[in-house]
Design an enzyme around this catalytic site. Structure first.
Site, PDB file in Angstrom:
ATOM      1  N   HIS B 317       0.810  -1.219   0.000  1.00 54.01           N
ATOM      2  CA  HIS B 317       0.000   0.000   0.000  1.00 54.01           C
ATOM      3  C   HIS B 317       0.843   1.268   0.000  1.00 54.01           C
ATOM      4  O   HIS B 317       0.313   2.353  -0.269  1.00 54.01           O
ATOM      5  CB  HIS B 317      -0.947   0.006   1.204  1.00 54.01           C
ATOM      6  CG  HIS B 317      -2.125  -0.897   1.020  1.00 54.01           C
ATOM      7  ND1 HIS B 317      -2.089  -2.230   1.319  1.00 54.01           N
ATOM      8  CD2 HIS B 317      -3.372  -0.652   0.536  1.00 54.01           C
ATOM      9  CE1 HIS B 317      -3.258  -2.777   1.037  1.00 54.01           C
ATOM     10  NE2 HIS B 317      -4.046  -1.851   0.554  1.00 54.01           N
ATOM     11  N   GLY B 318       2.118   1.177   0.304  1.00 52.39           N
ATOM     12  CA  GLY B 318       2.952   2.371   0.256  1.00 52.39           C
ATOM     13  C   GLY B 318       4.284   2.143   0.938  1.00 52.39           C
ATOM     14  O   GLY B 318       4.396   1.301   1.828  1.00 52.39           O
TER      15      GLY B 318
END
Lengths: 363, 463
Positions: B317-318
């Site tokens: 997700h990051g």
């Protein structure tokens, strides 16, 4: 209706909306400005290798598509209506309407900005105004007078900060001289015809002569849709712009240092042609302008450090002076003022609205 | 280009629809491929070359894996091909994160490379991996037409925000798909509902989140408002995008699998992850968890497998520690549920199990959306009033009143209540009559929100 018919209707409806909007957007002539929003609209972006490769073309095209969309104002109204009546939001983009008047949320008190501004003013006093009698007056924004439990700037706290940071100044409190009715319903400014009480308070504090019988003629210029009007969806009746005139004002003339133009105090040409009708007062926003009272029998002068609120107040002070020099520090650096102003025995008044003191905009 | 933009809705989409439905069937895929590249090029002009390279690499390695399917080279080609895809993902997404963490331990700091993350790279990389693995396992036939493979990877409805579409899901549809009024109108319905979820709910709640983040006037009520708003915003934004993708795909004859299934009605975190971002969790399950041995190993290895999956889920997700913490947080909770919590959750009244899920999820999204650990800690402690913050403040009361109805509508819309209610109604003819009107209103109002230039963030720029 059967499912099959419904499916056909949904398909046709969707495709029709898409294609109609697409075709109308293509054939519609682009507008240069939005009168309601009082701003220039984005135009079709220039195509270049650079803006294609760095991706800025997509942003510029989206800005263009948003600004030039067919029936843009009507769509903005739909959004405002949905926000107000379906979502029951208390404001739309910070704007709300109460009893046919429009307000913008100004919150909270930005202490850091107030301190930056008072520091700037202190520097001006130290550089140009040592030994001079200086006055400071804060004009409250109209939310101050709302009873409603809304978010608003703490004007008392702002006043205390100014008094504390600039203790050598004579502070003039005009909060009790104004009411909500003294403000335009569709704009943030004050009606000139309702300003006499507050102006007399300023004159009283500055030991100026107050002619209680001063006769001003009220001249109605016409309808005025203020700066807040285009930011909401309700069809409200417009305000009226009235100007207060007398022989002194009629015989006074303004000189704009930026344009080197001389104009009357009330510039009716601006009222007819400008997007912002409030520009009738001293021809609108400008860094440096003087008003010369050609009827004056004295040589008193005033330096007025001001924002746009000062434009409608200054004409009511001219009868006490031979010349008023208005400085708007949003547009001129305080460091170069002595290139234009010969500081000697003038009275000095700092007249700022809470809206400007709460921002970091003074140069 | 994002779906909730005027450029997409009123320029790109009508042009593509017209051309797509005018050209003969054999040219439809080419139209979609070209339009998908234009779609990507408009937002990421340079990185379109990167995507083209990735597609070409995947195509070649797919052919090699297939050609040498009965040899030991098959595995080598698979490993090399995945390594290339993952290397590109790591370079563009994680290099600065890795360097900044190394810099914590060394004196002579390394320079960050400041490379911009190509939008959608996490989604299309995973799609290409799924293709290669499926070909390797013999679950999908190799695609010998590079244009069809390119279309699978670059298909604009799912390109920048998912869902992660498996090759085997649409392999047949690439060759042969049907176009009917029913499918098209279902696509329109789904697209408009997704657009409304994104523009009318997620973006509006996003304004509240931004107001909170910019404020200095904290209170417990304000922290709670933020927690609720961010939890709802992320759901409506993400599921709205998935709905739009699924809807658009239907308009062009494709059928994607569902990506969200009312996750906020879950009674456990295990159930939540069966309903949330289904394409991602099933990807990790099939391509990481099961190959690692799944639960058919010792308890210790099983726990290791779960933690690896959730570490990867978080970091997908990051490139930031909050995403890693977020993933591990869910990993630990899932282990706890599988070990003992689930049997208690089944016994307690459902309102408490719902409450348990929502509190866990709200905390998770406060972690997820935090800019740094200090801010996350402040926001989490603020939720329970630690730190001497007052219960309420004028600002929090104002925004509570202002957003109350939006939050209530959002909560109801996050459940199947409306859907179930409509399904139970017997006056189907009237519902059929009202549905086009309802969709038309939603579309016009969503457009009006976009035209007004309202807050319209793209939350997946870090994915």
């Amino acid at each position: 209706m059967q499912d099959k018919e419904k499916n056909i209707i949904i398909t046709i409806l969707f495709v029709t909306i898409l294609l109609t909007a697409f075709i109308l957007n293509i054939i519609k002539e682009d507008s240069q400005i939005s009168i309601v929003e009082r701003r220039k609209l984005a135009t079709f972006p220039d195509l270049s290798f650079d803006n294609i490769i760095d991706g800025s073309l997509s942003k510029e095209f989206e800005d263009y598509a948003l600004d030039q969309f067919i029936c843009r104002d009507e769509f903005r109204n739909i959004k405002s209506l949905w926000s107000n009546y379906i979502f029951r939001k208390k404001d739309n983009n910070g704007i709300f309407v109460k009893e046919n008047a429009i307000y913008k949320i100004e919150y909270p008190l930005n202490a850091a900005n107030v301190l930056k501004n008072t520091k700037k003013i202190d520097d001006i006093c130290n550089k140009y105004l040592k030994g001079k009698k200086t006055y400071f007056c804060i004009i409250p924004d109209k939310n101050y007078y709302l009873d409603e439990d809304i978010l608003k700037i703490d004007v008392s706290e702002m006043q205390n900060m100014v008094k504390k940071e600039l203790p050598y100044m004579n502070y003039i409190d005009i909060c009790n001289e104004l009411t909500l009715k003294d403000y335009y319903r569709t704009d943030l400014h004050l009606k000139e015809e309702n300003l006499l009480k507050a102006v007399n308070k300023i004159k009283e504090e500055m030991n100026l002569d107050i002619d209680k019988n001063a006769n001003y003629d009220i001249e109605e210029l016409g309808d005025f849709y203020g700066v807040y009007y285009g930011k909401q969806s309700k069809k409200l009746i417009p305000d009226k712009i009235n100007i207060l005139t007398n022989n002194t004002i009629k015989n006074s003339v303004t000189y704009n240092y930026e344009t080197s133009e001389k104009s009357p105090v009330y510039n009716k040409y601006k009222f007819q042609t400008s997007l912002d009708k409030y520009d009738v007062y001293l021809s609108g926003a400008t860094p440096l302008i003087t008003i010369e009272n050609l009827d004056s029998s004295n040589d008193k002068e005033l330096i007025l450090f001001r924002d746009s609120f000062g434009s409608s107040i200054a004409p009511l002070l001219i009868e006490n002076y031979s010349k008023i020099t208005l400085v708007d520090l949003r547009y001129i650096s305080s460091k170069i003022l002595d290139n234009y102003i010969d500081f000697n025995n003038q009275d000095v008044l700092f007249l700022y609205s809470t809206l400007i003191l709460n921002q970091n905009v003074l140069k | 280009m994002v779906f909730s933009s005027i450029t997409f809705l009123f320029y790109f989409l009508p042009i593509v629809l017209i051309i797509y439905y005018i050209v003969p069937t054999k040219l439809k895929n080419l139209v979609l491929l070209i339009s998908s590249f234009i779609f990507y090029f408009f937002g990421e002009p340079v990185y379109v070359l990167l995507m083209a390279f990735s597609i070409f690499s995947t195509y070649i390695f797919g052919l090699l894996i297939d050609k040498y399917k009965d040899t030991k080279y098959k595995k080598i080609f698979l490993i090399v091909s995945i390594a290339i895809s993952i290397s590109l993902l790591v370079y563009f997404k994680y290099t600065d994160f890795i360097i900044s963490n190394i810099n914590l331990f060394i004196t002579h700091k390394l320079d960050l490379i400041h490379v911009i993350l190509p939008i959608g790279i996490s989604f299309y990389t995973f799609q290409m991996i799924s293709y290669l693995v499926d070909v390797y396992k013999g679950e999908s036939k190799v695609q010998k037409n590079i244009l069809k493979l390119a279309m699978y990877v670059a298909l604009f409805p799912q390109l920048i925000a998912g869902p992660i579409v498996r090759y085997k899901t649409i392999a047949n549809q690439l060759e042969n798909r049907t176009h009917t009024f029913e499918k098209f109108s279902n696509g329109v319905r789904r697209f408009i509902l997704g657009l409304s979820k994104k523009v009318l709910i997620a973006n509006v709640l996003g304004e509240l989140v931004n107001v909170f983040l910019a404020s200095n006037e904290m209170s417990v009520l304000y922290y709670l408002l933020y927690g609720v708003a961010i939890t709802l915003q992320i759901y409506f934004d993400f599921s709205g995008y998935s709905d739009m993708a699924i809807g658009l795909a239907k308009m062009f004859g494709f059928e994607f699998l569902e990506n969200f299934n009312y996750p906020y009605i879950s009674k456990s975190i295990t159930e939540f992850w069966r309903r949330w971002h289904i394409s991602l969790s099933s990807f990790f399950k099939d391509y990481v968890y099961i190959p690692l041995g799944g639960n058919r190993v010792s308890k210790l290895k099983w726990i290791r497998n779960i933690m690896i999956v959730w570490l990867l889920t978080g970091i997908w997700h990051g490139a930031a520690w909050n995403f890693i913490i977020w993933g591990l947080y869910f990993g630990i909770l899932l282990i706890l549920e599988k070990l003992f919590l689930s049997k208690y959750l089944e016994k307690i009244p459902s309102i408490f199990s719902h409450l348990y899920v929502m509190i866990i999820v709200m905390i998770s999204f406060v972690i997820f959306s935090g800019e740094n650990t200090t801010q996350i800690f402040k926001n989490l402690t603020g939720l329970v009033g630690i730190g001497g913050v007052p219960l309420v403040s004028p600002e929090s009361i104002y925004y509570f009143k202002s957003y109350f109805l939006v939050i209530i509508i959002s909560i109801i819309a996050a459940t199947p209540l409306c859907k179930n209610f409509v399904n139970k109604l017997k006056c189907k003819k009237i519902i059929n009559l009202l549905e086009p009107v309802f969709l038309g209103i939603l579309f016009v109002v969503s457009t009006s929100y976009i035209i007004d230039g309202s807050f319209n963030p793209f939350l997946y720029f870090r994915f």
